[in-house]
Design a protein around this motif. Structure first.
Motif, PDB file in Angstrom:
ATOM      1  N   SER A  68     -31.191  36.588 -16.833  1.00  0.00           N
ATOM      2  CA  SER A  68     -32.910  37.598 -17.672  1.00  0.00           C
ATOM      3  C   SER A  68     -34.203  35.884 -16.967  1.00  0.00           C
ATOM      4  O   SER A  68     -33.563  34.974 -17.231  1.00  0.00           O
ATOM      5  CB  SER A  68     -32.574  37.578 -18.628  1.00  0.00           C
ATOM      6  N   GLU A  69     -34.427  36.197 -16.487  1.00  0.00           N
ATOM      7  CA  GLU A  69     -35.839  35.674 -15.854  1.00  0.00           C
ATOM      8  C   GLU A  69     -36.559  35.064 -17.190  1.00  0.00           C
ATOM      9  O   GLU A  69     -37.420  34.475 -16.818  1.00  0.00           O
ATOM     10  CB  GLU A  69     -36.590  36.222 -15.019  1.00  0.00           C
ATOM     11  N   GLN A  70     -36.360  36.022 -18.590  1.00  0.00           N
ATOM     12  CA  GLN A  70     -37.438  35.735 -19.440  1.00  0.00           C
ATOM     13  C   GLN A  70     -36.760  35.445 -20.622  1.00  0.00           C
ATOM     14  O   GLN A  70     -37.168  34.436 -21.341  1.00  0.00           O
ATOM     15  CB  GLN A  70     -38.511  37.237 -19.776  1.00  0.00           C
ATOM     16  N   LYS A 106     -40.671  27.930 -21.020  1.00  0.00           N
ATOM     17  CA  LYS A 106     -41.555  29.021 -21.184  1.00  0.00           C
ATOM     18  C   LYS A 106     -40.834  30.182 -21.435  1.00  0.00           C
ATOM     19  O   LYS A 106     -40.821  31.609 -21.132  1.00  0.00           O
ATOM     20  CB  LYS A 106     -41.877  29.704 -20.117  1.00  0.00           C
ATOM     21  N   GLN A 107     -38.962  30.611 -20.782  1.00  0.00           N
ATOM     22  CA  GLN A 107     -38.552  31.229 -21.271  1.00  0.00           C
ATOM     23  C   GLN A 107     -37.863  31.395 -23.103  1.00  0.00           C
ATOM     24  O   GLN A 107     -37.686  30.997 -23.163  1.00  0.00           O
ATOM     25  CB  GLN A 107     -37.049  31.324 -20.676  1.00  0.00           C
ATOM     26  N   LYS A 135     -37.809  34.770 -25.112  1.00  0.00           N
ATOM     27  CA  LYS A 135     -37.601  36.615 -24.844  1.00  0.00           C
ATOM     28  C   LYS A 135     -35.328  36.315 -25.818  1.00  0.00           C
ATOM     29  O   LYS A 135     -34.455  35.795 -24.563  1.00  0.00           O
ATOM     30  CB  LYS A 135     -37.835  37.377 -23.929  1.00  0.00           C
TER      31      LYS A 135
END
Length: 194
Positions: free
Chosen positions: A10-12, A53-54, A56
């Motif tokens: 996942s990018e998030q 920043k990740q 989620k």
């Protein structure tokens, strides 16, 4: 019966880069052996500060250890689908500040394996350290006779980090809208593409 390779990412999603304190050695999580008796109580996994920043939470949480770290939703789905070889090792997920972001995740430890890789027809690189193991798959061809009909989600015997999912379970995962995973057709799979 069709099969699909389970990939995660996942990018998030918050990335996890270490096992909980007191865990079994990392290699044991890829052997398909029971680990519940060795796994620490009240274990927690923490988002690494290397990806600030990740943040989620995903149903299949990203990690660099090649583990299946799954939400309660995944556990409930697999239990409802009667995936009999699933061992769930409970963990809390903590955010970058080490605050509990989710108390009800698990490391999904798939027990056993299926002889699912047709070594004669697949294009693979064999491991130079562990005799008989596959280190890379360039083109997967399934050995369907080596897969028990009741196997819904399993490790491949020669490459235990490669997890396959039967088509009916793939449909259930897609229908549930689970996040953080991708299911790609197993036939022809190249592990560098995912």
């Amino acid at each position: 019966m069709d099969y699909f390779v389970l990939t995660t990412g996942s990018e998030q999603g918050g990335v996890i880069d270490a096992l909980p304190a007191g865990s079994p050695k990392g290699w044991k999580f890829h052997e398909g052996i029971p680990l519940a008796k060795e796994f620490p109580a009240k274990a927690a996994l923490v988002f690494t500060p290397n990806f600030p920043k990740q943040r989620k939470l995903e149903d299949f949480q990203p990690n660099i250890m090649g583990l299946l770290i799954v939400s309660r939703r995944v556990r409930e789905l697999l239990e409802s689908q009667r995936v009999e070889n699933a061992e769930f090792l409970p963990v809390a997920i903590k955010d970058h500040r080490k605050k509990v972001a989710a108390p009800d995740y698990s490391i999904l430890n798939l027990l056993g394996s299926e002889d699912a890789i047709d070594l004669g027809r697949s294009k693979v690189e064999m491991d130079t350290i562990i005799d008989g193991d596959v280190s890379r798959v360039m083109k997967l061809v399934l050995n369907r006779k080596g897969i028990r009909p009741e196997a819904k989600m399993f490790r491949c015997t020669r490459r235990t980090r490669l997890v396959l999912v039967r088509e009916d379970l793939r449909a259930a995962i897609a229908g549930a809208g689970l996040t953080g995973c991708k299911l790609v057709p197993a036939e022809g799979f190249d592990d560098l593409m995912y």
